[in-house]
Design a protein around this motif. Structure first.
Motif, mmCIF file in Angstrom:
data_model
loop_
_atom_site.group_PDB
_atom_site.id
_atom_site.type_symbol
_atom_site.label_atom_id
_atom_site.label_comp_id
_atom_site.label_asym_id
_atom_site.label_seq_id
_atom_site.Cartn_x
_atom_site.Cartn_y
_atom_site.Cartn_z
ATOM 1 N N PRO A 1 0.817 -1.212 0.000
ATOM 2 C CA PRO A 1 0.000 0.000 0.000
ATOM 3 C C PRO A 1 0.859 1.274 0.000
ATOM 4 O O PRO A 1 0.459 2.295 -0.569
ATOM 5 N N THR A 2 2.047 1.213 0.598
ATOM 6 C CA THR A 2 2.898 2.416 0.605
ATOM 7 C C THR A 2 3.393 2.731 -0.810
ATOM 8 O O THR A 2 3.432 3.901 -1.217
ATOM 9 N N HIS A 3 3.743 1.685 -1.580
ATOM 10 C CA HIS A 3 4.075 1.940 -2.992
ATOM 11 C C HIS A 3 2.842 2.510 -3.713
ATOM 12 O O HIS A 3 2.958 3.407 -4.555
ATOM 13 N N GLY A 4 1.677 1.965 -3.354
ATOM 14 C CA GLY A 4 0.431 2.449 -3.966
ATOM 15 C C GLY A 4 0.200 3.923 -3.640
ATOM 16 O O GLY A 4 -0.305 4.692 -4.480
ATOM 17 N N PHE A 5 0.572 4.328 -2.438
ATOM 18 C CA PHE A 5 0.430 5.726 -2.013
ATOM 19 C C PHE A 5 1.305 6.649 -2.885
ATOM 20 O O PHE A 5 0.873 7.724 -3.318
ATOM 21 N N ILE A 6 2.512 6.191 -3.176
ATOM 22 C CA ILE A 6 3.409 7.015 -4.014
ATOM 23 C C ILE A 6 2.806 7.159 -5.415
ATOM 24 O O ILE A 6 2.810 8.238 -6.009
ATOM 25 N N LYS A 7 2.249 6.060 -5.919
ATOM 26 C CA LYS A 7 1.586 6.101 -7.232
ATOM 27 C C LYS A 7 0.378 7.053 -7.189
ATOM 28 O O LYS A 7 0.120 7.799 -8.138
ATOM 29 N N LEU A 8 -0.336 7.046 -6.066
ATOM 30 C CA LEU A 8 -1.507 7.929 -5.933
ATOM 31 C C LEU A 8 -1.068 9.402 -5.989
ATOM 32 O O LEU A 8 -1.709 10.238 -6.626
ATOM 33 N N LEU A 9 0.064 9.706 -5.325
ATOM 34 C CA LEU A 9 0.591 11.085 -5.390
ATOM 35 C C LEU A 9 0.938 11.447 -6.834
ATOM 36 O O LEU A 9 0.711 12.570 -7.278
#
Ligand code: CNA
Length: 318
Positions: free
Chosen positions: A98-106
């Motif tokens: 999910p943290t990688h997903g958060f970077i993608k979301l940014l």
């Protein structure tokens, strides 16, 4: 970079998680600096976590300091040490946290200036973080180079060997050795160089007479201690991002490896900095520390911001 490094004072107006949410919502150019902690939820050990980190598992290798596994001089002397643990940090499937997903979301929200990652697992790409939004400060397993002839291959060409704990050999070296004519080989014992000796050498069918060259070792293009970081790291940070960044988020790193550890200190003092990790750091001051599992912290930040961070590892009701 080192010369410019100094401890930055905290900005007193930012303290709470809601301050962090507001900063996220308002920021347009976020630097995200990441370390091994953002991949541990996928089963990839970090370096320094007690009991689970790679360094806690290295006693049997007889090293005086666990960092020696990633020391270029030791690699050149005995690459087996590195390859005995490399499989532990090589991802087996195309997953991301999910943290990688958060970077993608940014990135999707147009807020990601650059993700400076110290990670070598290349998992950011699995999440969809674009190559031009990322600096792999310590390289990655994505490619590998022969230490002898510099022949380069895609990283996955040596993944089978790595997963079996073998030292991968350079296929270009192997090929050129196979085509060597006896004349191209050096004789083992010293020769006087006279006609008689040369004749004996050419006629000899005994392989023991020749010094057979050995193929080079394929080294994944990750930056070992003792090697320079890719030029892009300093160039982009100092000559581009430093002027543009309006928020810094540091996630899952103990900030012990220079020069990346110096990044927070060289950015302008008025740019707010947030630290997300299980373990606090004492050598650098952040404006907001959000301590805990990074997947949980970023999920909560997104929930409060009203952003949709979907990931199968985040329970739907949390
Ligand atoms: P480190 O020194 O092991 O620090 C990791 C930090 O993350 C520690 O502070 C941990 O407490 C924290 N942490 C661990 N798990 C979590 C979690 N789930 N949520 C929040 N925090 C967590 O590793 P660094 O990245 O600081 O050290 C830099 C080295 C590690 C780089 O040179 C990398 O190449 C190297 N490395 C990379 C990988 C990878 O690519 N996945 C794995 C192991 C080491």
């Amino acid at each position: 970079i080192s010369r410019e490094f100094s401890r930055r004072p905290k900005l007193s107006q930012y303290n709470t998680i809601d301050d962090a949410v507001k900063l996220l919502q308002e920021a347009k150019n976020i630097i995200v600096l990441t370390g091994a902690g953002i991949s541990t939820s996928l089963g990839i050990p970090d370096f320094r976590s007690k009991d689970t980190g790679l360094y806690s598992k290295l006693a049997h290798l007889g090293l005086s300091d666990p960092q020696e596994v990633f020391d270029i001089h030791i690699f050149r002397e005995d690459p087996r040490i590195f390859f005995s643990i490399a499989k532990d940090i090589l991802p087996t499937e195309k997953k991301y946290s999910p943290t990688h997903g958060f970077i993608k979301l940014l990135q999707d929200k147009g807020k990601l200036l650059t993700n400076y990652t110290q990670n070598i697992d290349n998992i950011e790409a699995n999440a969809g973080v674009r190559a031009e939004k990322m600096v792999q400060c310590h390289g990655s397993f994505a490619t590998a180079t022969c230490v002898k002839c510099n022949f380069k291959v895609p990283g996955d060409a040596i993944f089978d060997d790595i997963r079996e704990g073998k030292v991968p050999e350079c296929s270009a070296c192997v090929e050129s050795i196979a085509t060597l004519k006896p004349q191209g080989l050096k004789r083992k014992r010293s020769s006087t160089g006279n006609q008689k000796d040369r004749k004996e050498f050419e006629d000899s069918s005994d392989e023991d007479d020749y010094e057979i060259p050995t193929p080079g070792v394929m080294k994944p293009d990750i930056t070992f201690f003792g090697e320079d970081l890719p030029d892009e790291f300093g160039q982009r940070l100092v000559h581009h991002d430093r002027e543009l960044a309006d928020l810094v988020i540091v996630i899952g790193t103990s900030l012990k490896v220079a020069p990346v550890a110096e990044v927070p200190g060289i950015l302008p003092r008025n740019v707010p900095q947030i630290y997300i990790s299980r373990t606090p750091v004492s050598h650098t001051d952040f404006d907001i520390d959000l301590l805990g599992d990074s997947d949980v912290v970023v999920s909560e930040l997104c929930r409060r911001a009203g952003w949709n961070l979907e990931h199968h590892m985040i329970p739907a009701d949390e």
